[in-house]
Design an enzyme around this catalytic site. Structure first.
Site, PDB file in Angstrom:
ATOM      1  N   ASP A   1     174.398 120.037 -11.142  1.00 26.97           N
ATOM      2  CA  ASP A   1     175.249 119.813  -9.976  1.00 26.97           C
ATOM      3  C   ASP A   1     176.239 118.671 -10.169  1.00 26.97           C
ATOM      4  O   ASP A   1     177.082 118.426  -9.314  1.00 26.97           O
ATOM      5  CB  ASP A   1     174.401 119.563  -8.723  1.00 26.97           C
ATOM      6  CG  ASP A   1     173.452 118.374  -8.866  1.00 26.97           C
ATOM      7  OD1 ASP A   1     173.654 117.539  -9.770  1.00 26.97           O
ATOM      8  OD2 ASP A   1     172.495 118.289  -8.063  1.00 26.97           O
TER       9      ASP A   1
ATOM     10  N   ARG B   1     181.528 107.489 -28.048  1.00 24.04           N
ATOM     11  CA  ARG B   1     180.166 107.619 -28.535  1.00 24.04           C
ATOM     12  C   ARG B   1     180.164 108.181 -29.959  1.00 24.04           C
ATOM     13  O   ARG B   1     181.160 108.758 -30.409  1.00 24.04           O
ATOM     14  CB  ARG B   1     179.379 108.589 -27.635  1.00 24.04           C
ATOM     15  CG  ARG B   1     179.545 108.348 -26.147  1.00 24.04           C
ATOM     16  CD  ARG B   1     179.204 109.597 -25.349  1.00 24.04           C
ATOM     17  NE  ARG B   1     179.480 109.419 -23.914  1.00 24.04           N
ATOM     18  CZ  ARG B   1     178.545 109.254 -22.991  1.00 24.04           C
ATOM     19  NH1 ARG B   1     177.265 109.253 -23.330  1.00 24.04           N
ATOM     20  NH2 ARG B   1     178.863 109.090 -21.729  1.00 24.04           N
TER      21      ARG B   1
ATOM     22  N   ASP C   1     174.582 110.988 -28.675  1.00 22.64           N
ATOM     23  CA  ASP C   1     175.579 110.984 -27.600  1.00 22.64           C
ATOM     24  C   ASP C   1     175.384 109.801 -26.660  1.00 22.64           C
ATOM     25  O   ASP C   1     176.214 109.570 -25.775  1.00 22.64           O
ATOM     26  CB  ASP C   1     175.544 112.299 -26.818  1.00 22.64           C
ATOM     27  CG  ASP C   1     174.184 112.587 -26.213  1.00 22.64           C
ATOM     28  OD1 ASP C   1     173.236 112.778 -26.995  1.00 22.64           O
ATOM     29  OD2 ASP C   1     174.055 112.617 -24.974  1.00 22.64           O
ATOM     30  N   ASN C   2     174.290 109.030 -26.838  1.00 25.48           N
ATOM     31  CA  ASN C   2     174.065 107.820 -26.052  1.00 25.48           C
ATOM     32  C   ASN C   2     174.303 106.553 -26.862  1.00 25.48           C
ATOM     33  O   ASN C   2     173.915 105.469 -26.419  1.00 25.48           O
ATOM     34  CB  ASN C   2     172.634 107.802 -25.508  1.00 25.48           C
ATOM     35  CG  ASN C   2     172.381 108.889 -24.475  1.00 25.48           C
ATOM     36  OD1 ASN C   2     173.316 109.383 -23.847  1.00 25.48           O
ATOM     37  ND2 ASN C   2     171.136 109.275 -24.310  1.00 25.48           N
TER      38      ASN C   2
ATOM     39  N   GLY D   1     178.950 116.680 -23.006  1.00 22.27           N
ATOM     40  CA  GLY D   1     180.188 116.110 -22.497  1.00 22.27           C
ATOM     41  C   GLY D   1     179.883 115.413 -21.187  1.00 22.27           C
ATOM     42  O   GLY D   1     178.724 115.303 -20.771  1.00 22.27           O
TER      43      GLY D   1
ATOM     44  N   LYS E   1     180.353 107.737 -12.154  1.00 26.97           N
ATOM     45  CA  LYS E   1     179.154 108.483 -12.524  1.00 26.97           C
ATOM     46  C   LYS E   1     178.526 109.081 -11.281  1.00 26.97           C
ATOM     47  O   LYS E   1     178.193 108.363 -10.340  1.00 26.97           O
ATOM     48  CB  LYS E   1     178.174 107.536 -13.231  1.00 26.97           C
ATOM     49  CG  LYS E   1     177.082 108.231 -14.017  1.00 26.97           C
ATOM     50  CD  LYS E   1     176.364 107.239 -14.910  1.00 26.97           C
ATOM     51  CE  LYS E   1     175.312 107.933 -15.760  1.00 26.97           C
ATOM     52  NZ  LYS E   1     174.625 106.964 -16.660  1.00 26.97           N
TER      53      LYS E   1
ATOM     54  N   GLY F   1     179.060 115.496 -17.977  1.00 30.17           N
ATOM     55  CA  GLY F   1     178.606 116.528 -17.056  1.00 30.17           C
ATOM     56  C   GLY F   1     178.477 116.058 -15.624  1.00 30.17           C
ATOM     57  O   GLY F   1     178.387 116.876 -14.705  1.00 30.17           O
ATOM     58  N   ARG F   2     178.461 114.760 -15.410  1.00 29.67           N
ATOM     59  CA  ARG F   2     178.398 114.224 -14.041  1.00 29.67           C
ATOM     60  C   ARG F   2     179.181 112.923 -13.933  1.00 29.67           C
ATOM     61  O   ARG F   2     178.918 112.093 -13.064  1.00 29.67           O
ATOM     62  CB  ARG F   2     176.951 114.008 -13.605  1.00 29.67           C
ATOM     63  CG  ARG F   2     176.142 113.070 -14.474  1.00 29.67           C
ATOM     64  CD  ARG F   2     174.678 113.125 -14.072  1.00 29.67           C
ATOM     65  NE  ARG F   2     173.842 112.317 -14.938  1.00 29.67           N
ATOM     66  CZ  ARG F   2     173.417 111.098 -14.657  1.00 29.67           C
ATOM     67  NH1 ARG F   2     173.805 110.521 -13.529  1.00 29.67           N
ATOM     68  NH2 ARG F   2     172.639 110.437 -15.474  1.00 29.67           N
TER      69      ARG F   2
ATOM     70  N   ASP G   1     174.350 104.240 -21.440  1.00 38.21           N
ATOM     71  CA  ASP G   1     173.607 105.314 -20.784  1.00 38.21           C
ATOM     72  C   ASP G   1     172.163 104.922 -20.496  1.00 38.21           C
ATOM     73  O   ASP G   1     171.229 105.359 -21.164  1.00 38.21           O
ATOM     74  CB  ASP G   1     173.659 106.603 -21.628  1.00 38.21           C
ATOM     75  CG  ASP G   1     174.898 107.416 -21.321  1.00 38.21           C
ATOM     76  OD1 ASP G   1     175.665 107.027 -20.437  1.00 38.21           O
ATOM     77  OD2 ASP G   1     175.110 108.450 -21.985  1.00 38.21           O
TER      78      ASP G   1
END
Length: 489
Positions: free
Chosen positions: A125, A183, A252-253, A90, A113, A92-93, A262
């Site tokens: 993180d 995606r 996913d890309n 998902g 992003k 994530g950043r 991506d």
């Protein structure tokens, strides 16, 4: 042109049920600083470029301010990574901040992003570093300049926030702009979690907002999948023709709109190596340059399987079966344009095969080979191998091929001026070589953004002459060919 506060939003995706994502507030960066803004993307959004110079612009896109109309959402999806299904994916950043609507009714996703942790950060993180942000910023501009469908980047920021990777790096954000962030993995997520009603809802959403001409189609879902296959085949043909390696073609890309999506450990070919691996983490070579056409078909097959609640097996197979012929057709068009060949002839396959064998055997710089050809009149081809002296070790095989090429041009009574003009439109002088991106990154990390701006200028118009920047179009140094790029953000 509009100010930031005058942008019009229509957040259709965040209006979907909560299974499609999670609302998240961006985590601010300390002391943000604008690195660069792309005026062409400002134009797409009908945004006044002067807005980028305001403190509000910097604070807004680094999580320190908010804008009425923003509805930040971390999108949920899954996907196959290096061939293995991963359910824990998902945004994530990154966050889908909102959807801007232009005066012409065009919808653009605004995606931040590097905005901090989300429920899909997987112990990460949620940050981006300046290095990866500049690489995506420049790559998206380069692909747009080459005429290849892509996501875009409005701007990139650095900050005083430390981010810990192999070393401490400055935290950064990138403002990604795209027609859609959907995606292949969005559909896989809903299929593998058996949310078939939501899968149909997502397909309906895609058709309504992006393939509206299919709304009245007798079999809209089959037509939707066929459209995705066609768009993907065209994209791969574009990549192969310019010598672009994506590096991480996980499902996913992969964009359902056929966008280059991506940017991570990508690379443009320097020396022609069919098996070029641009991702240092790709130990098996799954995503090597010459594997991209077959991997795209593999990914389409995975998407087709995820669409089985909506499609019959025969419909899926028919669309997948059309992929290879569509890819070959599109690729043939592009390669003929690169050589200025208009007519199709049976003997052309031998001419191309011999050319690629020559390029590979002598490790000839892919971009410079074709660009050099654009300056040679037909009557000079039979004595022109010396023009490639910096590119080849043995001129004899090259001259033999140039003789064959000259003979081929006579068969269609090629008009020299038209041929060379066509070739100059399809053979760029400037590409984003890894060593150039690395030099721009190192300077930016020292607070000097001049090279980022210079590269942005030449990559936006890569087919043009840029007399002051000829040094950006020369053969790369040996060390520049050996840079290792990984997935690290």
């Amino acid at each position: 042109m509009r100010k930031l506060t005058e942008l019009i939003f229509n957040n259709t995706y965040s209006e979907l049920p909560s299974v499609f994502g999670t609302r998240v507030i961006p985590q601010p960066l300390d002391n943000p600083c604008l690195v660069s803004v792309n005026p062409a993307v400002c134009d797409m959004l009908e945004l006044d470029p002067a807005e980028a110079q305001t403190s509000f612009f910097a604070e807004l896109f680094t999580g320190n301010e908010s804008l009425q109309g923003f509805d930040p959402l971390a999108m949920k999806y899954t996907g196959h990574q290096f061939g293995q299904y991963n359910p824990d994916l998902g945004d994530g950043r990154g966050l889908l901040m909102g959807e801007v609507i232009t005066s012409q009714g065009k919808k653009w996703d605004i995606h931040l992003k590097g905005s901090g942790q989300t429920p899909y950060s997987r112990m990460g993180d949620g940050r981006a570093v300046l290095r990866s942000s500049i690489r995506e910023y420049l790559a998206s501009a380069a692909m747009k300049g080459l005429g290849i469908r892509t996501t875009h980047a409005l701007a990139v920021f650095t900050s005083d926030t430390p981010v810990y990777r192999e070393k401490v790096e400055p935290g950064a954000t990138l403002i990604r702009v795209a027609e859609s962030h959907l995606r292949f993995g969005h559909f896989e997520y809903l299929f593998y979690t058996q949310q078939h009603a939501e899968l149909k809802l997502l397909a309906d959403y895609l058709i309504k907002h992006h393939f509206s001409d299919l709304l009245s189609h007798a079999t809209p879902y089959a037509a939707m999948f066929q459209r995705i296959v066609d768009l993907t085949a065209t994209l791969i043909a574009d990549w192969q023709a310019v010598g672009f390696a994506h590096g991480v073609m996980n499902t996913d890309n992969m964009s359902v709109l056929g966008l280059t999506f991506d940017y991570g450990p990508y690379g443009f070919l320097d020396d022609y190596q069919p098996g070029f691996i641009c991702n240092h983490s790709d130990y098996s070579g799954r995503y090597a340059f010459n594997q991209q056409p077959s991997i795209a078909l593999w990914n389409l097959s995975a998407l087709g399987y995820a669409l089985t609640p909506l499609l019959d097996k025969e419909e899926i197979d028919a669309a997948l079966h059309s992929y290879q012929s569509r890819l070959q057709q599109e690729y043939s068009i592009r390669m003929r344009n690169k050589l200025g060949i208009v007519e199709r002839r049976e003997e052309d396959s031998a001419l191309f095969s011999e050319m690629f064998e020559l390029l590979a055997n002598q490790a000839i710089d892919y971009t410079l080979f074709f660009r050099t050809l654009t300056g040679i009149p037909a009557d000079k081809l039979t004595d022109s191998s010396h023009l490639f002296s910096e590119l080849v070790n043995d001129p004899a095989p090259l001259q033999a091929w140039l003789n064959s090429y000259a003979k081929r041009l006579t068969l269609e009574q090629s008009n020299d001026a038209e041929r060379l003009a066509l070739m100059r439109l399809h053979n760029p002088k400037y590409i984003l070589r890894n060593y150039l991106a690395q030099q721009a990154i190192e300077q930016a990390e020292r607070g000097d953004y001049a090279m980022v701006e210079t590269l942005l200028t030449v990559l936006t118009n890569p087919y043009d002459e840029h007399p002051d920047d000829e040094h950006l179009a020369v053969k790369p140094p040996q060390w520049g060919k050996a840079l290792e790029i990984s997935c690290s953000s």
